[in-house]
Design a protein around this motif. Structure first.
Motif, PDB file in Angstrom:
ATOM      1  N   ASP A 277       0.808  -1.118  -0.054  1.00  0.00           N
ATOM      2  CA  ASP A 277      -0.133   0.055   0.133  1.00  0.00           C
ATOM      3  C   ASP A 277       0.960   1.070  -0.159  1.00  0.00           C
ATOM      4  OD1 ASP A 277       1.028  -0.435   2.658  1.00  0.00           O
ATOM      5  OD2 ASP A 277      -1.029   0.108   3.668  1.00  0.00           O
TER       6      ASP A 277
ATOM      7  N   ASP B 154       3.020   2.531   2.225  1.00  0.00           N
ATOM      8  CA  ASP B 154       3.512   3.609   3.165  1.00  0.00           C
ATOM      9  C   ASP B 154       4.486   3.000   3.941  1.00  0.00           C
ATOM     10  OD1 ASP B 154       2.394   0.991   4.152  1.00  0.00           O
ATOM     11  OD2 ASP B 154       1.127   1.957   5.525  1.00  0.00           O
TER      12      ASP B 154
ATOM     13  N   ASN C 249       6.441   4.617   7.130  1.00  0.00           N
ATOM     14  CA  ASN C 249       6.279   4.040   8.683  1.00  0.00           C
ATOM     15  C   ASN C 249       7.746   3.796   9.112  1.00  0.00           C
ATOM     16  OD1 ASN C 249       3.749   3.624   7.693  1.00  0.00           O
ATOM     17  ND2 ASN C 249       3.606   1.475   7.392  1.00  0.00           N
TER      18      ASN C 249
ATOM     19  N   ARG D  79       0.150  -7.691   2.919  1.00  0.00           N
ATOM     20  CA  ARG D  79      -0.690  -7.209   1.830  1.00  0.00           C
ATOM     21  C   ARG D  79      -0.547  -7.664   0.447  1.00  0.00           C
ATOM     22  NH1 ARG D  79      -3.617  -3.116   3.545  1.00  0.00           N
ATOM     23  NH2 ARG D  79      -2.717  -1.936   5.635  1.00  0.00           N
TER      24      ARG D  79
ATOM     25  N   PHE E 238      -3.861   4.567   5.935  1.00  0.00           N
ATOM     26  CA  PHE E 238      -3.742   3.275   5.713  1.00  0.00           C
ATOM     27  C   PHE E 238      -2.701   2.532   6.379  1.00  0.00           C
ATOM     28  CE2 PHE E 238      -5.256   4.183   0.982  1.00  0.00           C
ATOM     29  CZ  PHE E 238      -6.588   4.306   1.594  1.00  0.00           C
ATOM     30  N   THR E 239      -2.394   2.856   7.637  1.00  0.00           N
ATOM     31  CA  THR E 239      -1.443   2.209   8.471  1.00  0.00           C
ATOM     32  C   THR E 239      -1.947   2.011   9.742  1.00  0.00           C
ATOM     33  OG1 THR E 239       0.356   3.505   7.410  1.00  0.00           O
ATOM     34  CG2 THR E 239       0.733   2.628   9.681  1.00  0.00           C
TER      35      THR E 239
HETATM   36 MG   LIG Z   1      -0.184   0.383   5.471  1.00  0.00          MG
END
Ligand SMILES: [Mg+2]
Ligand SMILES: Nc1ncnc2c1ncn2[C@@H]1O[C@H](COP(=O)(O)OP(=O)(O)O)[C@@H](O)[C@H]1O
Ligand SMILES: Nc1ncnc2c1ncn2[C@@H]1O[C@H](COP(=O)(O)OP(=O)(O)O)[C@@H](O)[C@H]1O
Ligand SMILES: [Mg+2]
Ligand SMILES: [Mg+2]
Ligand SMILES: [Mg+2]
Lengths: 212, 328, 328, 212
Positions: free
Chosen positions: A35, A37, A41, A177, B78-79
């Motif tokens: 996704d 990110d 993160n 994911r 989205f985390t």
């Molecule tokens: Mg995520």
């Protein structure tokens, strides 16, 4: 081993720089089958560690790992956040009764990687960061047992990590994911494996320099 | 990327501040660790806590309030959120009857809620939502939790409000989850603010069938179809999954992904209504709108829940949240 | 164009059928001539009828129900409805106390409602909504009616429900309209289904300031700005227009145009809240969400209404419609 | 004048064909400074008239205009719907006490156009359909008064209509949606003026053919 967490500020800075240098590449990987990110993160986690670096530097390894784990846990989120938090908290736990020399560390690290496997219910071969962490932990144990020098060990770990990343390319993702894509996940390197490798390599570089 | 934004780093926090101000009669916002919790609390009530990545608004924070959730833990876009958020939320809303975590089945959510549950010094349980049938039941990490979450949260929320205990709430939530199937289709990708460009590229004449809610690609890319054909595909999968008997009472939820106008969602609803009615189902309850969104994605999902009398009564029970409100 | 649609010719009718089914507890739909009317009717109550082109959902049909409108006449997408719709709606919901037409100030709406009013054999009056301050007050055909319509319909709806007579409702509506100012900004155009492509082209780094709600270009095309800068522009125009005194109670409405996610609308709300608070205004009531939309346009508008106690009480009064619901 | 509404089905078909042939052009005009629906509004009206054509054909002119007005009123919507409905209902009203020859029609038409001006609170020069309708109505009156032949009159009206359309190009719109654009409205022809001209020209062609 005379290494102590006093190295920590320098290590974190090296990681921040290295991840920043590869941010776009990692994002492309995580966007292809995740996704997108992952790099944010990680960067949020590294930033939080950077802010706590001066508190961590004077600690012993066990206390440092615990603090790192708790900091990552509160700052990162996502799959990688809980996995890295688990790694460091487990490292602290299994390091508690050990002398932290290379051999003690290699034992503790192997146990910590086991904790990550448990947390993620994942094994090697599922196209995740474990495809780097597990072979690196095993190589570390073997090289340490064989009595190699730190420099030799670090070179070997970098090589193993690079191979681990590359191996994820043709794997079918069955965790995280990327698994949602099924066969479509093949042909792409896993972002989490890539950043694990980047961080291991950056840490190795700092350690080698500081042991020269 | 064109978005109303000062910086991706401040978007979430500022937005939650605004949300809490706009709904100050219902919720409060704790900025650090980040959680949203309801004003009206009850001792002796099971505390329902949900959460997940942001970008799905109004899910979950729009569902905090009397008759639904006690608190939510919004993660970055989205985390999944972090365990310290869940721990702080649990402490804040504990009513002495235990905490129920409602978790969508995503690796990050599952693991972070699991860590919180391990650390929490209160009786607690968790429900995993996995209503997305675009993946096979046998999928390696199980199916994803998507728009059916709203249904579970509403029904369990009503039960908890009525005084059901922790085990009952958990069992009910799992029952609703099992009775619920969802599947979605995307006409466009979405743009995560921190990334600044769409997560996937899609041709002008193609759509993604079986997408999740994070802008990830779907199960397959297919040629654009008419609304009726799309509904036939989605509804067909749902019927195959749930195999409802004729005469079965159902709740039909058409959920928009964020950028699809209501005029289209109501068209989809009508077509789905006709599809399910022809197969003998009785559409007893409905929910049409943008509830489980993927930022600015165009698309929608169908969710069907097989209702029993108990569930229907709890669905109808009063709810007073930012996004769902009736009977009070 | 990618939309959920079978044909532009059937979209509206099928969508309205779906809308009426999804909200069968509140409304019914008369297919020909086309109008939506509420289930619960009261004799002796002024009947409130609104309407306009479709594509702005939930406006107006989402506001039919107890405490708000009695009926709406949806026209084709962005095309005003026809007088026969208004006549039929008036006959259907007349409660013996006269009919009040609430009309947004657009040539087509004004003329068609005017024709209906001329032909209607019942006491009737009209309110023209012209809250869009992006045009000068002296504009040749007056200002447009935009998101402030929701505020007027809610407040007058409550008064009518409470038994206010036709003249009182009309005077109140005009008072609320005068106390209300709106201005919008578009990040994208929208796509009218019958046309199949966006109404205007806009560069990736440009936005339209002062847009209406029909995908027409705005007052000026400007470079993209931060959310704070946009709010400063919009809110600044509103303050210049209404010149509110410090300590004034206001209702702040952030309205999305359809494709802008709630996370951004709540950000805008927070920034606008700060802007107006700094100028001494007391934000007593809020409404944030997609209420007066332009199909799939990305963008939003700010609306401010200067409240008096009377208006605030009527805003708080029970309302039970598809899109606005509280207190009942 | 021996023309009767029996021509109506043929007229409507001609209008449908002609508007269809120019649909894209008109849409571009209405999109540039309006909202792009004008051609669909007209087509919806023409379609409704087409469906009622056989009912209208046997009527006298006054009854036919009334029926046309009511049909347009219920089918079209938008600004143009109310304006054209007004035109035909007013035509019926002012034709009621007249002999419908060319001169009677020209009087009635002038009054009907006045009704449109009232409905729209608009005058010539505001960049609307009135910039075609008004000069055409005036020319019709003048040519009829001058005793010109139908063919001559029709040619003249087509010319006046074309000039009327062209004149809207440089006007500042002060009525209708185009007015929202202010100065930005200049440089574009008004869509409603264009379709008024197209319809007048198409009607003229049918009338000329049927009088040959
Ligand atoms: Mg995520
Ligand atoms: N169950 C798991 N076990 C081990 N690693 C995992 C698991 N799930 C995901 N990962 C790793 O985490 C990475 C994704 O991390 P990130 O993008 O930060 O979180 P998220 O997937 O929640 O968006 C993947 O690339 C993969 O390497
Ligand atoms: N007040 C008015 N008086 C005369 N003609 C008008 C007026 N307002 C609009 N028009 C005409 O109507 C045309 C637009 O019609 P249409 O697109 O069908 O309706 P709408 O403007 O409601 O979308 C304009 O191009 C103009 O010629
Ligand atoms: Mg990710
Ligand atoms: Mg229009
Ligand atoms: Mg138009």
């Amino acid at each position: 081993m005379s290494l102590t967490p006093s190295l920590f500020p320098e290590l974190i800075q090296a990681l921040i720089d290295d991840i920043a240098a590869h941010a776009e590449e990692v994002t492309e990987l995580d966007q292809a089958i995740g996704d997108g990110d992952h790099v944010f993160n990680l960067q949020r986690g590294l930033q939080a560690l950077h802010e706590h670096a001066s508190e961590i530097a004077p600690l012993d390894w066990v206390a440092a790992w615990q603090k790192i784990g708790m900091t990552v846990m509160a700052a990162v989120g996502g799959a990688s956040g809980s996995l890295y938090a688990t790694l460091f908290i487990a490292l602290a736990k299994s390091g508690r009764d050990k002398v932290i020399d290379i051999s003690g560390f290699s034992d503790a690290f192997l146990q910590a990687v086991e904790a990550v496997k448990l947390r993620g219910k994942a094994e090697v071969g599922e196209k995740t960061m474990l495809d780097v962490l597990v072979p690196v932990a095993l190589a570390l144990r073997d090289e340490a047992a064989a009595g190699k020098s730190l420099a030799e060990i670090l070179d070997r770990l970098c090589q193993v990590a690079a191979d681990g990343v590359e191996a994820t390319r043709d794997m079918l993702a069955t965790k995280g994911r990327a698994s949602f894509l099924g066969e479509r996940s093949k042909g792409h390197i896993d972002a989490g494996a890539k950043t694990a490798q980047l961080m291991i390599t950056a840490i190795a570089a700092v350690l080698k320099k500081s042991c020269d | 990327m064109k978005k109303f934004i000062d910086s991706p780093d401040t978007l979430l926090q500022t937005s939650l501040q605004g949300f809490a101000k706009a709904h100050a009669d219902i919720v409060q916002f704790n900025p650090d660790p980040r959680f949203v919790y309801r004003n009206v609390r009850k001792t002796g009530k099971v505390a329902l806590i949900s959460g997940g990545g942001s970008g799905h608004e109004p899910l979950h924070s729009g569902f905090v309030g009397v008759g639904m959730l006690d608190a939510t833990c919004p993660g970055q876009v989205f985390t999944s959120p972090t365990p310290d958020q869940m721990l702080a939320a649990a402490q804040a809303v504990d009513g002495g009857a235990g905490v129920l975590f409602i978790v969508k089945n995503y690796a990050g959510d599952v693991m972070n809620f699991e860590m919180a549950a391990e650390m929490l010094d209160l009786p607690n349980a968790s429900i995993l939502i996995d209503d997305d049938i675009s993946l096979p039941k046998t999928h390696s990490i199980g199916r994803r939790g998507v728009a059916g979450t709203t249904i579970v949260e509403k029904i369990v929320g009503a039960a908890a409000e009525n005084g059901a205990d922790l085990a009952t709430c958990k069992a009910l939530g799992e029952r609703v989850n099992r009775a619920t199937a969802s599947i979605g289709v995307a006409l466009s990708s979405c743009t995560v603010p921190a990334l600044g460009h769409p997560t996937f590229a899609i041709a002008d004449d193609e759509i993604e069938l079986g997408v999740g809610i994070h802008g990830e690609r779907g199960r397959e890319t297919v040629k654009m179809m008419s609304a009726s054909e799309i509904v036939e595909q989605l509804a067909g999968h749902i019927v195959d999954e749930l195999k409802p008997a004729a005469g079965q009472a159902v709740l039909l939820h058409v959920n928009g992904f964020g950028a699809t106008p209501l005029i289209e969602l109501h068209l989809i609803y009508e077509l789905a209504w006709q599809y399910f009615s022809k197969r003998g189902l009785i559409i007893q309850r409905s929910l049409v709108g943008n509830f489980t969104t993927s930022l600015d994605m165009a698309g929608c999902s169908l969710t069907l829940t097989l209702l029993d009398e108990d569930m229907q009564g709890l669905w109808d029970a009063p709810v007073n949240t930012a996004a769902l409100r009736w009977g009070c």
